[in-house]
Write an enzyme that holds these catalytic residues in place. Sequence first.
Site, PDB file in Angstrom:
ATOM      1  N   ASP A 139      35.257  40.260  43.144  1.00 31.63           N
ATOM      2  CA  ASP A 139      35.794  39.531  41.959  1.00 31.63           C
ATOM      3  C   ASP A 139      34.739  39.233  41.156  1.00 31.63           C
ATOM      4  O   ASP A 139      33.659  38.416  41.564  1.00 31.63           O
ATOM      5  CB  ASP A 139      36.517  38.114  42.651  1.00 31.63           C
ATOM      6  CG  ASP A 139      37.052  37.579  41.639  1.00 31.63           C
ATOM      7  OD1 ASP A 139      37.046  38.017  40.240  1.00 31.63           O
ATOM      8  OD2 ASP A 139      37.615  36.389  41.964  1.00 31.63           O
ATOM      9  N   ASP A 168      37.237  41.824  32.278  1.00 32.16           N
ATOM     10  CA  ASP A 168      37.343  41.338  33.597  1.00 32.16           C
ATOM     11  C   ASP A 168      38.156  42.198  34.382  1.00 32.16           C
ATOM     12  O   ASP A 168      39.498  42.388  34.149  1.00 32.16           O
ATOM     13  CB  ASP A 168      38.355  40.015  32.975  1.00 32.16           C
ATOM     14  CG  ASP A 168      38.594  39.322  34.222  1.00 32.16           C
ATOM     15  OD1 ASP A 168      38.008  39.292  35.297  1.00 32.16           O
ATOM     16  OD2 ASP A 168      39.897  38.481  34.326  1.00 32.16           O
TER      17      ASP A 168
END
Length: 471
Positions: free
Chosen positions: A115, A346
């Site tokens: 992540d 992202d």
Amino acid sequence: MFIYLDAMSWLSTISVLFLLGAANARFTFVQTPAPAPRAHQQVTPFPRAEFSIPFNSKAPRRKSKTAAFAAVRRLLSPTGDDNGTNVVALDVDRFEVDYLANITVGGQDFTVIVDTGSVDTWVIQQGFNCKDPNGTLVPQSTCAFGTAGYDTNASKTFQPFPDVNANMIFGNGAVLNGPVGFDTVAVGGLEVANQEIAVPNVATFNGHGIVSGLLGLAFPSLIIAVFNVSDGQKLPYDPFFFSAVKQEKLKDPIFSVSIDRVTVDQLANDNVTQNIGYLSFGGLPPVPILNTSVTLPIQGYSIVNSTAIPSNGPDAQFLFYTVDIQSYTFPGSTTVLTASNNTVLDTGTTFNILPEDVAAVFAAGFDPPATLITSPLNGRPIYVVDCNATAPEFLVTLGNTTFSIDPRDQVVPSAQFDNGTTVCTSGTQPITSLGDAFNMQFILGDVFLHNVVSTFNPISKEVTLTQRAKY
Ligand SMILES: *[C@@H]1O[C@H](CO)[C@@H](O)[C@H](O)[C@H]1NC(C)=O
Ligand SMILES: *[C@@H]1O[C@H](CO)[C@@H](O)[C@H](O)[C@H]1NC(C)=O
Ligand SMILES: *[C@@H]1O[C@H](CO)[C@@H](O)[C@H](O)[C@H]1NC(C)=O
Ligand SMILES: *[C@@H]1O[C@H](CO)[C@@H](O)[C@H](O)[C@H]1NC(C)=O
Ligand SMILES: *[C@@H]1O[C@H](CO)[C@@H](O)[C@H](O)[C@H]1NC(C)=O
Ligand SMILES: *[C@@H]1O[C@H](CO)[C@@H](O)[C@H](O)[C@H]1NC(C)=O
Ligand SMILES: *[C@@H]1O[C@H](CO)[C@@H](O)[C@H](O)[C@H]1NC(C)=O
Ligand SMILES: *[C@@H]1O[C@H](CO)[C@@H](O)[C@H](O)[C@H]1NC(C)=O
Ligand SMILES: *[C@@H]1O[C@H](CO)[C@@H](O)[C@H](O)[C@H]1NC(C)=O
Ligand SMILES: *[C@@H]1O[C@H](CO)[C@@H](O)[C@H](O)[C@H]1NC(C)=O
Ligand SMILES: *[C@@H]1O[C@H](CO)[C@@H](O)[C@H](O)[C@H]1NC(C)=O
């Protein structure tokens, strides 16, 4: 990547900040331009990485769990408008792709979510308590982690951090609480000693028998979860990548991510899809690249009275991998302003989230055109498209350098009705699909990132994009 539940509500790891709004400032974002790109190259300047680990993807999940977790998502919804009345009809998880990697902690093996949008690394502790979204104790199997958990007693290198806890809540409703400690963490051969990690012993988690934790790669300013039990103070620390740099494990303080597009067939037929890209440290992943590359400064923020003002001054805090876009080019794009400041790269968001008029003109270019509907999940606008539609070409220009997005990335299978009909959405959605909390924060998500190698240097605060060869 931590968005299993949110294909239709768009909550990604970025939402962690907003969901914790009660305890933390809920930021308003203001638009200002970032500094000019420092460098512009034709040929990417980096060597092949010293350490690389392939990504795996997750399995489809059980519908009953989706419904259970809708409850906690409702409780956590920043706007409260996600009443979940239609949640059960949409099996939103079927098509979500998480990028997972195998790591070792204290010599024990775990498959974890990678992540770039959060920072605390954690693995579930053996003997943990599993709780349902209402806080009721349930069998451990309900949480469905990939292993029985990390046995801190069995690790010769584990050191506890007394009276320090981590309290993590994610956008998908997962809640992880418990102690913090130090141990050796190894990822693709890159070994970091005494890494501070969270070892939660209480979990509300909607697993699928694969994932046992998370490897966080964002900036330390995003550390919001680790605190001193005695006085409640937050305790900053060096996350994994920063420790690796401090321990001089890497010649170049960079890591790269290549994330492959995954077909519907792969998702439908495999529980774990192997080799869908790489996480690489110290250089580039082993994937073919083209001679189109640019290095951009990452935009910092100055946080004053809950407002995040883009700033590269001495007080700047680095939160996300934020850059400016010069232009988007596609049929009809000359009719709208396609530049955008403050756009976040992202891996934790599936879609490109762009200005409303940009998404609208792009939607009209599909054959047949995409149509705007109101999401049954959250009442927000969303472009839905025929799963067999052809998408127009979409080019992204940053720092005078133009990258192309493969049209296949723009038709995104997003949900399935109970009768089996698949719903596809445009890979490019309007900012309004996110709701007010994301005011002026544009996002280039996986739809764009499937087409480039992203190389992050959080020390110099730069990101380099390199166009991948077509695959
Ligand atoms: C970027 O920010 C500047 C300064 O606030 C503003 O003048 C400009 O219009 C913005 N650009 C876009 C595309 O919104
Ligand atoms: C990761 O670990 C799982 C479980 O041990 C294993 O099935 C899988 O093959 C591993 N993947 C890679 C790429 O090593
Ligand atoms: C580890 O040791 C502690 C203290 O002896 C004990 O309370 C705990 O249950 C042990 N954990 C496991 C997973 O065996
Ligand atoms: C949580 O509590 C509510 C209200 O008591 C109940 O309706 C719901 O079914 C519970 N959810 C779970 C997952 O137990
Ligand atoms: C936690 O707070 C207590 C009380 O203020 C202090 O004595 C202790 O040193 C703190 N621990 C850490 C790790 O900061
Ligand atoms: C996926 O996992 C389920 C449950 O563990 C198992 O029944 C099924 O055979 C697996 N499918 C594949 C393609 O491995
Ligand atoms: C990229 O540029 C280098 C140096 O000019 C050249 O050797 C190489 O063949 C080029 N690669 C591609 C894929 O065009
Ligand atoms: C659920 O939310 C939608 C959209 O905000 C709203 O139209 C609807 O009335 C709500 N339903 C209930 C039962 O609250
Ligand atoms: C898409 O095309 C396939 C094969 O041509 C066909 O079977 C399917 O029904 C089509 N789907 C839609 C939504 O039109
Ligand atoms: C982009 O091109 C313009 C016009 O050629 C030039 O003025 C500018 O310096 C270039 N910017 C970068 C980052 O190369
Ligand atoms: C499946 O259900 C959806 C939603 O109710 C409906 O729009 C669609 O027409 C149905 N498809 C079929 C093939 O029945």
